[in-house]
Motif scaffolding. Sequence first.
Motif, PDB file in Angstrom:
ATOM      1  N   ASN A   1       0.990  -1.133   0.171  1.00  0.00           N
ATOM      2  CA  ASN A   1      -0.041  -0.017  -0.062  1.00  0.00           C
ATOM      3  C   ASN A   1       0.723   1.463  -0.077  1.00  0.00           C
ATOM      4  O   ASN A   1       0.630   2.340   0.799  1.00  0.00           O
ATOM      5  N   ASP A   2       2.217   1.124  -0.617  1.00  0.00           N
ATOM      6  CA  ASP A   2       3.030   2.301  -0.828  1.00  0.00           C
ATOM      7  C   ASP A   2       3.526   2.884   0.500  1.00  0.00           C
ATOM      8  O   ASP A   2       3.927   3.933   0.602  1.00  0.00           O
ATOM      9  N   GLN A   3       3.431   1.854   1.400  1.00  0.00           N
ATOM     10  CA  GLN A   3       4.196   2.242   2.755  1.00  0.00           C
ATOM     11  C   GLN A   3       5.282   1.617   3.021  1.00  0.00           C
ATOM     12  O   GLN A   3       5.346   0.338   3.044  1.00  0.00           O
ATOM     13  N   GLU A   4       6.515   1.989   3.013  1.00  0.00           N
ATOM     14  CA  GLU A   4       7.527   1.367   3.171  1.00  0.00           C
ATOM     15  C   GLU A   4       7.763   0.824   4.591  1.00  0.00           C
ATOM     16  O   GLU A   4       7.951   1.662   5.581  1.00  0.00           O
ATOM     17  N   ILE A   5       7.783  -0.481   4.756  1.00  0.00           N
ATOM     18  CA  ILE A   5       7.940  -1.142   5.834  1.00  0.00           C
ATOM     19  C   ILE A   5       9.226  -2.028   6.328  1.00  0.00           C
ATOM     20  O   ILE A   5       9.465  -2.304   7.400  1.00  0.00           O
ATOM     21  N   TYR A   6       9.914  -2.417   5.407  1.00  0.00           N
ATOM     22  CA  TYR A   6      10.848  -3.151   5.423  1.00  0.00           C
ATOM     23  C   TYR A   6      11.945  -3.167   4.254  1.00  0.00           C
ATOM     24  O   TYR A   6      11.680  -3.034   3.070  1.00  0.00           O
TER      25      TYR A   6
END
Length: 462
Positions: free
Chosen positions: A298-303
């Motif tokens: 969802n276009d959220q950089e988490i890793y």
Amino acid sequence: MKIIIIGYGAVSAAFLPILVSELGQTITSLKIIAPCIEDRQTRTHGLTITWHNQALTKENYTNILKDLDEETCLINLSVDIATLPLVLFCQEKGALYLDTCIEPWAGHYTNSNIDLQKRTNHSLRAHLLAEKRLFRNGPTAVIAHGANPGLVSHFVKQALLNLRHDLMGASDHIPATRQEWAQLAWKLNIKTIHIAEHDTQAAKIAKHPDEFVNTWSVDGFIGEGCQPSELGWGTHEQTLPDGAKFHTPTCKKSIYLNRPGTSVRIKTWTPACGPCLGFLITHNESLSLSDYLTYRPNDQEIYRPTVTYAYHPCNNAILSVHELNGNSLRPQRHRRVLKGDEIISGADYLGVLLMGHEKNAYWYGSVLKNTTAQTLNPASSATTLQVAAGVLAGIKWALKHPKRGIVEAEEMDFAFALDISRRYLGDMVGVYTEWIPTCNKEVLFPSESNSDDAWQFENFLE
């Protein structure tokens, strides 16, 4: 197909017989361009070689390469010849292209008038990738594809599949996109990846004072060793090392240190002899792999994993680096690149060490003995044959996919590349280890290491 090779050093000498053996039936002409050519042959395996004794420069490259066309494959195996102008020229002419690293023109790495950040691989790569979108369907230009950078990116993908099998059970699904590969690395909890290489090849004749000895290009090693130390920066990291900077205030993907790679040592592990110290040398794969494995649901950089090249060269090269550092990075007057028959024993252990997962750490890669390399190609060392294998795989992939524009290793078919290169890589080995960088660290000399997370970058720094 017309082949033009730029440069005739140790890698070119190792690659030439393989090229002719594997693709000789399809080659209509073969030209080699280099300023200083030794052991010149006029024919090999029945194929005539045209030699062009001249250095390629910023002023003359368009004239020397004016005959490039859609039937040409340009293979750049040189140092000090800028990648970007050659790539753009090949796009204009319709020619295929491959190199083993992104290079600037001569003198760039050691020019103190150029800002430190602009001497990094991040800067060189950013300028090249800025042109990528303009040539989506242009002639294929395979960027930075030798052994490392190059094959090691394919090793990482195979290692991820091996880990998935061991930790999650059997599955026939092969990730098809970069986000699927990133998601797999995230699910496996891969925090840190080392391109962990230990070269144990020993020379018959020891290093002399004021001499740099290596198992591959001396100029290439000195060049990258004089660049700022650099690495892909993971999302799990808590503390920047002293002297480290992000490339821009908004870009947290990679960092560089205010120190040359030859002066930075990190703890790593390979099957050669277990724990060892490697030089933290900047390499394209440290940046491209960390970038490629960044997970953005969802276009959220988490890793994103931390990725570094941890290089333990052969012992003669370590002595050479020590002497180079002691002389304030002024290169030695004499240089010697070891060929296979000048090596008395040893192997090159080139692999990837994936750390932080349920089984702690896993090394996967090529263990190529020099004796094995000699039976495959007498012109090479184990090291140069591994590079030649990566070049061959990249060329064959480009011929199969001639309209992919500018491509990095991670965007290629990893199974195809490994299948092509495997016969030149010796034993492909996968090994688990319980090693962590904080092993026995505080027994003799207590420190304030980050013991809550062994995989913090600060725990690897020597």
